[in-house]
Scaffold this active site. Structure first.
Site, PDB file in Angstrom:
ATOM      1  N   CYS A 175       0.787  -1.232   0.000  1.00 47.10           N
ATOM      2  CA  CYS A 175       0.000   0.000   0.000  1.00 47.10           C
ATOM      3  C   CYS A 175       0.821   1.286   0.000  1.00 47.10           C
ATOM      4  O   CYS A 175       0.590   2.157  -0.849  1.00 47.10           O
ATOM      5  CB  CYS A 175      -0.984   0.007   1.161  1.00 47.10           C
ATOM      6  SG  CYS A 175      -0.321  -0.617   2.705  1.00 47.10           S
ATOM      7  N   HIS A 204      -2.114   6.785   4.618  1.00 45.09           N
ATOM      8  CA  HIS A 204      -0.912   5.941   4.764  1.00 45.09           C
ATOM      9  C   HIS A 204       0.301   6.506   4.032  1.00 45.09           C
ATOM     10  O   HIS A 204       1.077   5.765   3.430  1.00 45.09           O
ATOM     11  CB  HIS A 204      -1.191   4.509   4.298  1.00 45.09           C
ATOM     12  CG  HIS A 204      -0.338   3.494   5.029  1.00 45.09           C
ATOM     13  ND1 HIS A 204      -0.362   2.153   4.722  1.00 45.09           N
ATOM     14  CD2 HIS A 204       0.575   3.641   6.035  1.00 45.09           C
ATOM     15  CE1 HIS A 204       0.487   1.511   5.511  1.00 45.09           C
ATOM     16  NE2 HIS A 204       1.069   2.391   6.315  1.00 45.09           N
TER      17      HIS A 204
END
Length: 510
Positions: free
Chosen positions: A26, A87
């Site tokens: 990710c 993130h």
């Protein structure tokens, strides 16, 4: 599993059958997606076992000097919003500097998770952070910030476990712009709150140009247990969650259509990487499947980790039901949005290409002659239109498995991989599952392909000498920036006694 709303997007738009993320995890994948460039150009490539940002109290993240598609569109007069997962880091030196925050990277508004959605967020779902890192963190003075220097081994381990659990709890929080509004997150209402925020953003901006990045927490683990969808599918909890995600997509589509915005709105559906094969328990598979494609999340350039959905819908502009079988990338969104926003200002070197000619059918060949698939900072595979090569392969564990179950995710370095000399060569057109490596006897162009790939790699690496983060390709992922600093930890209240709940009017349940 039934996905009528996602199927509708595909039938009313263009489906990309060889759509690829720029990384199998990710953090680096999202970096490449946001910037249109490989993650190591931003310093977010990893040299070791940690390939994603681990703590919000670390100082690593998307550098303030980088440019995102949101920032470019904001400069063109668009109202920009991010709802969901980020993130990409938060702060650098002080808790309030927010140097990596979405608001500083072009998003006018942000509502969601500054960190990620991970198993540590929900008690009883195991740990992603602790799975393979405890023994490493013990040797890296995680606790220096608390002044713990010498304690007996057993006491240190106990305290470290408590500290890591506390940090995981603190990182599980919800923010509105730069303010923490809920810590920890109330799990049961999270999906609906994110959906309602996305719908509200569209309603607020229906009269002006807008960009909405709705970054869903589905289908990441831990999986949700919404009573409305529990037991609905025939594929267990994972299937239930997928059908819930499909319903959310349908709600967003309905919002766009009900406001008569569909003919003026480009909708894009994708994922940042493939399914996590190692994430399963006694109840079944939790991390998803990758069909015929080999490998999965964190497995370098294997198709299962990087081949992702790609659907573009724009009634009146894109031909419905069209399929594109050319290699395309998540990095292509950046130059595509620049083109649509008529942004002609100078930019950095981009690795993506404008997709509109392919989507509209005015050209039929991708501009990606070569694509480079990284595992951290290590070049793992190269795709040449159409063959592909693998420079090294992960050492699966236990032996014979397709996955790295001993470490929970595969690594990219040292004894965790096997170098391939010469590289493994596959014809992805006829062997998309990468099950039959080509040989000089079976492929007349075998040596020509390897020569062409070698030359492409040389040219690509030449661009990295100038177009890369000034501190190096792994600058933001070094241990000095990854490890937790208490003074950087986002907190609602007085640290470490952090805690708050969002206002009741936002706590709607299904």
């Amino acid at each position: 599993m039934l996905t009528p709303h996602i199927d509708r997007l595909a039938s009313e738009g263009v489906k990309l059958t060889q759509h690829l993320s720029a990384a199998p995890l990710c953090t680096p994948s999202r970096t490449a997606f946001l910037t249109g460039r490989y993650a190591l150009r931003s310093g977010l490539g990893s040299e070791g076992r940690v390939q994603v940002l681990l703590f919000l109290g670390g100082s690593g993240g998307l550098p303030p000097s980088e440019t995102t598609f949101a920032k470019r569109l904001q400069q063109q007069g668009y109202t920009t919003g991010l709802v969901g997962k980020w993130h990409q880091g938060v702060s650098c030196e002080q808790r309030e500097d927010h140097c990596h925050h979405p608001n500083l990277h072009g998003f006018s508004s942000f509502y969601g998770l500054p960190f990620t959605w991970f198993n540590d967020c929900v008690p009883g779902h195991g740990s992603d952070i602790l799975a393979d890192l405890q023994k490493v963190l013990r040797s890296l003075t995680l606790l220096l910030g608390l002044g713990l220097v010498t304690l007996v081994s057993r006491g240190v381990r106990s305290i470290e476990n408590h500290i890591l659990k506390l940090v995981s709890k603190l990182d599980t929080h919800l923010s509105r712009d730069r303010e923490v509004v809920e810590q920890p997150i109330r799990v049961d209402t999270l999906p609906l709150r994110l959906l309602r925020e996305a719908q509200a953003f569209i309603h607020r901006n229906k009269e002006r140009p807008f960009l909405l990045f709705f970054s869903l927490v589905h289908m990441h683990t831990p999986l949700f247990k919404n009573p409305q969808f529990m037991g609905k599918s025939r594929h267990g909890l994972y299937g239930d969650n997928l059908e819930e995600m499909d319903w959310i997509i349908g709600q967003v589509t309905e919002t766009v259509d009900s406001l008569s915005l569909s003919n003026h709105t480009l909708m894009y559906f994708t994922s940042d990487h493939g399914g996590h094969l190692e994430d399963k328990d006694a109840t079944g598979q939790k991390g998803g499947w990758n069909g015929i494609y080999k490998g999965g999340k964190a497995m370098g350039g294997w198709e299962g980790g990087i081949r992702v959905p790609g659907i573009f819908r724009w009634p009146g502009r894109l031909p419905p039901g069209r399929q594109v079988h050319e290699p395309t990338s998540l990095m292509d969104l950046y130059p595509t949005l620049k083109y649509l926003a008529r942004d002609t200002q100078p930019d950095r070197l981009l690795d993506g290409h404008n997709l509109m000619p392919l989507l509209e059918g005015t050209v039929h060949r991708s501009e990606h002659e070569f694509m480079f698939h990284y595992c951290g900072v290590y070049l793992n595979a190269v795709r040449w239109h159409p063959p592909g090569t693998h420079m090294f392969t992960p050492n699966f564990s236990p032996e014979g498995a397709v996955g790295c179950y001993h470490t929970h995710v595969c690594m990219c370095h040292g004894d965790y991989v096997t170098p391939q000399t010469p590289p493994l060569l596959y014809d992805l057109t006829h062997d998309p599952s990468e099950s039959r490596p080509l040989t000089p006897q079976a492929e007349p162009r075998y040596y020509e392909v390897l020569e062409q790939v070698d030359e492409a790699v040389r040219r690509h690496r030449h661009t990295l000498k100038e177009h890369v983060h000034p501190e190096g390709p792994s600058a933001q992922m070094s241990w000095s920036r990854i490890l937790w600093r208490p003074w950087l930890q986002p907190c609602c209240g007085t640290f470490p006694l952090c805690g708050c709940e969002e206002d009741a009017h936002n706590m709607t349940t299904f």
